[in-house]
Design a protein around this motif. Structure first.
Motif, short mmCIF file in Angstrom:
data_model
loop_
_atom_site.label_atom_id
_atom_site.label_comp_id
_atom_site.label_asym_id
_atom_site.label_seq_id
_atom_site.Cartn_x
_atom_site.Cartn_y
_atom_site.Cartn_z
N THR A 1 6.14 -2.18 5.41
CA THR A 1 4.59 -2.18 5.33
C THR A 1 4.02 -0.63 4.88
OG1 THR A 1 4.42 -1.53 7.49
CG2 THR A 1 4.03 -3.89 7.14
N ALA B 1 1.24 6.11 10.54
CA ALA B 1 0.91 4.86 9.67
C ALA B 1 -0.05 4.04 10.31
CB ALA B 1 2.19 4.34 9.41
N ASP B 2 -1.03 3.69 9.51
CA ASP B 2 -2.10 2.97 9.87
C ASP B 2 -1.99 1.55 8.79
OD1 ASP B 2 -5.70 3.03 9.72
OD2 ASP B 2 -4.56 1.36 10.36
N PRO B 3 -1.57 0.52 9.47
CA PRO B 3 -1.32 -0.59 8.59
C PRO B 3 -2.74 -1.22 8.00
CG PRO B 3 -0.04 -0.70 10.49
CD PRO B 3 -0.92 0.40 10.73
N TYR B 4 -3.87 -0.62 8.62
CA TYR B 4 -4.95 -1.76 8.27
C TYR B 4 -5.99 -0.73 7.88
CZ TYR B 4 -2.64 -4.56 11.63
OH TYR B 4 -1.59 -5.31 11.89
N TRP C 1 -3.46 3.94 0.92
CA TRP C 1 -2.15 3.43 0.65
C TRP C 1 -2.09 3.28 -0.90
CZ3 TRP C 1 -1.30 -1.46 -1.97
CH2 TRP C 1 -2.48 -2.02 -2.44
N TYR D 1 -4.20 4.43 14.41
CA TYR D 1 -2.85 4.65 13.61
C TYR D 1 -1.78 3.87 14.94
CZ TYR D 1 -4.54 7.68 10.22
OH TYR D 1 -5.25 8.38 8.97
N ASP D 2 -0.95 3.20 14.01
CA ASP D 2 -0.03 2.32 15.06
C ASP D 2 1.43 3.05 15.33
OD1 ASP D 2 -1.34 -1.10 14.11
OD2 ASP D 2 -2.15 0.39 15.31
N TYR D 3 1.86 3.72 14.26
CA TYR D 3 3.10 4.34 14.10
C TYR D 3 3.03 5.79 13.86
CZ TYR D 3 3.69 -0.90 13.16
OH TYR D 3 3.71 -2.20 13.52
N THR E 1 1.73 -0.15 1.98
CA THR E 1 0.32 -0.95 2.20
C THR E 1 -0.24 -0.16 3.39
OG1 THR E 1 1.26 -2.49 3.40
CG2 THR E 1 0.90 -3.05 0.97
N SER E 2 0.28 1.04 3.90
CA SER E 2 -0.44 1.54 5.22
C SER E 2 -1.05 2.61 4.51
CB SER E 2 0.66 1.75 6.11
OG SER E 2 1.35 0.72 6.61
N VAL F 1 7.09 -0.13 11.38
CA VAL F 1 7.41 1.50 10.57
C VAL F 1 8.04 2.31 11.41
CG1 VAL F 1 6.31 3.07 8.83
CG2 VAL F 1 5.33 0.80 8.84
#
Length: 124
Positions: free
Chosen positions: A28, A98-101, A53, A111-113, A31-32, A2
């Motif tokens: 994604t 953004a946190d996809p999980y 999400w 948060y990954d992104y 859904t994030s 993302v």
């Protein structure tokens, strides 16, 4: 993956409003969970708000409750932060993430992104 780009920051007077936008690319986004964080000069980055999400869940820092509203439009791949009644303590660089999980978590480590940030300056 993302990619996130924030916009909408600027210089405003105390009491004014701003709306930040976070445009996302990538499959994604919808859904994030999305979060907004901020970092003031000389301070650590802190949580501001998050949204799940499907927009079922939101979470806010105590310092912004009642003044800021987080929202998202999955059809537009965009998240928003409406900021009202701004004061000098809100001056910071604002980041979306953004946190996809997850579902509206406040821990920035989840948060990954991250976007590059947008400056918000509130003059008193």
């Amino acid at each position: 993956q993302v990619q996130l780009v924030e916009s909408g920051g600027g210089l405003v007077q105390a009491g004014a409003s701003l709306r930040l936008s976070c445009a996302a690319s990538g499959r994604t986004f919808s859904t994030s969970a999305m979060g907004w964080f901020r970092q003031a000069p000389g301070k650590e980055r802190e949580f501001v708000a998050a949204i799940s999400w499907r927009s079922f869940g939101t979470r806010y820092a105590d310092s912004v409750k009642g003044r800021f509203t987080i929202s998202r439009d999955n059809a537009k791949n965009t998240a928003y932060l409406q900021m009202n009644s701004l004061n000098a303590e809100d001056t910071a660089v604002y980041y979306c993430a953004a946190d996809p999980y997850g579902t509206s978590r406040s821990d920035q480590n989840e948060y990954d992104y991250w976007g590059q940030g947008t400056q918000v300056t509130v003059s008193s």
